[in-house]
Design an enzyme around this catalytic site. Structure first.
Site, mmCIF file in Angstrom:
data_model
loop_
_atom_site.group_PDB
_atom_site.id
_atom_site.type_symbol
_atom_site.label_atom_id
_atom_site.label_comp_id
_atom_site.label_asym_id
_atom_site.label_seq_id
_atom_site.Cartn_x
_atom_site.Cartn_y
_atom_site.Cartn_z
ATOM 1 N N LEU A 61 0.826 -1.223 0.000
ATOM 2 C CA LEU A 61 0.000 0.000 0.000
ATOM 3 C C LEU A 61 0.853 1.262 0.000
ATOM 4 O O LEU A 61 0.335 2.356 -0.170
ATOM 5 C CB LEU A 61 -0.942 0.007 1.210
ATOM 6 C CG LEU A 61 -2.199 -0.857 1.110
ATOM 7 C CD1 LEU A 61 -3.042 -0.699 2.374
ATOM 8 C CD2 LEU A 61 -3.026 -0.506 -0.120
ATOM 9 N N ARG A 62 2.165 1.091 0.228
ATOM 10 C CA ARG A 62 3.093 2.241 0.191
ATOM 11 C C ARG A 62 2.831 3.249 1.300
ATOM 12 O O ARG A 62 3.255 4.412 1.175
ATOM 13 C CB ARG A 62 3.060 2.946 -1.167
ATOM 14 C CG ARG A 62 3.181 2.041 -2.388
ATOM 15 C CD ARG A 62 4.454 1.257 -2.392
ATOM 16 N NE ARG A 62 4.689 0.579 -3.670
ATOM 17 C CZ ARG A 62 5.531 -0.448 -3.790
ATOM 18 N NH1 ARG A 62 6.198 -0.906 -2.732
ATOM 19 N NH2 ARG A 62 5.713 -1.013 -4.962
ATOM 20 N N ASN A 92 7.449 -3.120 3.649
ATOM 21 C CA ASN A 92 8.581 -2.416 3.011
ATOM 22 C C ASN A 92 8.178 -0.980 2.667
ATOM 23 O O ASN A 92 8.160 -0.571 1.525
ATOM 24 C CB ASN A 92 9.084 -3.169 1.777
ATOM 25 C CG ASN A 92 8.015 -3.342 0.716
ATOM 26 O OD1 ASN A 92 6.831 -3.346 1.033
ATOM 27 N ND2 ASN A 92 8.421 -3.478 -0.525
ATOM 28 N N ASP A 288 0.303 -9.477 -4.965
ATOM 29 C CA ASP A 288 1.576 -8.743 -4.884
ATOM 30 C C ASP A 288 1.426 -7.370 -5.556
ATOM 31 O O ASP A 288 2.304 -6.919 -6.292
ATOM 32 C CB ASP A 288 2.736 -9.543 -5.488
ATOM 33 C CG ASP A 288 4.101 -8.954 -5.116
ATOM 34 O OD1 ASP A 288 4.144 -8.000 -4.305
ATOM 35 O OD2 ASP A 288 5.119 -9.439 -5.643
ATOM 36 N N HIS A 292 3.940 1.525 -8.804
ATOM 37 C CA HIS A 292 5.013 2.506 -9.003
ATOM 38 C C HIS A 292 4.507 3.538 -10.003
ATOM 39 O O HIS A 292 3.572 3.266 -10.763
ATOM 40 C CB HIS A 292 6.265 1.843 -9.597
ATOM 41 C CG HIS A 292 6.860 0.773 -8.747
ATOM 42 N ND1 HIS A 292 7.602 1.029 -7.621
ATOM 43 C CD2 HIS A 292 6.825 -0.578 -8.863
ATOM 44 C CE1 HIS A 292 7.995 -0.113 -7.081
ATOM 45 N NE2 HIS A 292 7.541 -1.106 -7.810
HETATM 46 ZN ZN LIG Z 1 8.065 -10.296 -2.455
#
Ligand SMILES: [Zn+2]
Length: 405
Positions: A61-62, A92, A288, A292
């Site tokens: 989801l950033r 991440n 996944d 971007h």
């Molecule tokens: Zn991965």
């Protein structure tokens, strides 16, 4: 709301037949020919499938930290349009979700968000800053709402660190979700890089007893190792993505923007992944979703990954037209719910009214029209055979394709 005339597919209750469903914030009644009550909203689901709300357990989801790629509003809307009533989001982010304080950054944005969202389930990191060295404080992270642990995007290269982490996290039900790419071998061979980590982790599972889930498997060898391990009683589970199920490195027309980790592999791998879904070795579909900007995807060093939420269910159906509807729904509902230990995954009376309505009407992907900020997908322009009709969370219809159209 009274959902009328749909074919209810609820694998957890072994239901696959025409049924009406009455809901408030929970499911209150399932039956044949239910009569609307005064003041009750009626949703006509004739010609559609009605299923327990779909859960995507692998989404980027950033949030926090990368609003140019995605925000809760754009990512949440993309999830609802994709039929997902719940998404588990990967850590991440900037900063990484590796401490209760950083988890709180996400949760603060969730409470401040004024658009309707699906349920958002945070996945916390396995190691500090996902650097593969120091295990996080798992008890504190679970306390703060983490449903799983993952260093996704990175693999804990040091097996000793991962074994210690697994032992430390053993008391927590939340599973480890592992991204399998050996940093030393990734450039050499997909199969070698992925399968060496899967084989190593099978031994770590045996030694530690930790609940384990393999993220986005992409190669035949890795799937064969997992199948063998499961036959020996190792209870690990695995997921597969829309792109790995449908494309090889050659079949995709995106050029360098087709970069994704793990990379797209060969025809034999795609076939093996589909077979692994058919025989249950792989029990979860996960997108996944990795948005971007166009510039990041088409720049000198293309960022890995694609937006996925809005094509996911159509893409799974495209790859596996022969998969039974019961299995298809299970891989998106009760299987991820069981692995994450969260409510949902069934429409049993009294459970939350999280519902996905879909049908088998073909539609054409137009990435420019996505709710997600990520507009790059190898599925752009393709016709997919399965489509989301409505997404209902806690009894509220948060996406209705008929109104949106
Ligand atoms: Zn991965």
């Amino acid at each position: 709301v009274l959902i009328l005339g749909g074919r209810l597919v609820d694998p957890a209750q072994r239901i696959d037949t025409l049924r009406d469903v009455r809901i408030t914030d929970v499911v209150t009644e399932i039956g044949e020919h239910l009569e609307p009550r005064p003041g009750e909203e009626v949703y006509d689901a004739s010609g559609c499938f009605v299923a327990p709300g779909f859960i995507d357990m692998h989404v980027h989801l950033r949030v926090p930290g990368e609003p140019h790629k995605e925000t809760l509003e754009t990512g949440g809307t993309a999830a609802l349009r994709g039929g997902f009533t719940a998404v588990a989001c990967m850590p991440n982010t900037k900063p990484a979700l590796d401490s209760p304080e950083n988890l709180e950054l996400l949760q603060r944005e969730m409470s401040a968000c004024c658009t309707a969202l699906p349920r958002i389930l945070p996945i916390a990191a396995i190691t500090r800053e996902r650097a593969g060295k120091d295990p996080c404080d798992y008890a504190a992270l679970v306390e703060r709402g983490a449903v799983a642990f993952s260093d996704d995007g990175a693999t804990v290269a040091d097996g000793r660190v991962l074994l210690d982490a697994a032992r430390k996290a053993l008391a927590m039900r939340a599973p480890f979700i592992v991204h399998c790419e050996s940093p030393a071998l990734a450039a050499l061979s997909n199969a070698l890089s992925e399968s060496s980590i899967v084989a190593r982790d099978v031994q770590i599972i045996r030694k530690s007893g930790k609940a384990w889930h393999f993220a986005h498997l992409s190669t035949r060898t890795a799937v064969e190792i997992l199948r063998f391990a499961r036959a020996q009683g190792v209870a690990a589970t695995a997921e597969v993505t829309p792109h790995h199920l449908n494309f090889t490195a050659d079949s995709v027309t995106l050029g360098p923007a087709a970069r994704v980790n793990p990379s797209l592999a060969f025809e034999t791998d795609v076939r093996a992944l589909r077979d692994a879904v058919r025989d249950g070795t792989i029990s979860v579909f996960a997108s996944d979703h990795a948005p971007h900007t166009i510039e990041e995807k088409y720049g000198d060093k293309p960022a890995p990954g694609f937006t996925g939420l809005e094509v996911a269910i159509g893409a799974y159906a495209l790859a596996l037209p022969d998969l039974s509807l019961e299995r298809f729904v299970a891989m998106l509902s009760c299987e991820p719910a069981r692995i994450l230990g969260i409510p949902g995954g069934t429409l049993a009376i009294g459970t939350p009214a999280d519902i996905t309505v879909f049908n088998d009407e073909p539609w054409m992907v137009d990435a420019a029209a996505f709710a997600s900020k990520g507009k790059v997908t190898p599925f752009d322009g393709m016709t997919l055979p399965r489509k989301v009709v409505a997404t209902i969370v806690g009894g509220r219809i948060l996406y209705d394709a008929r109104i949106a159209a």
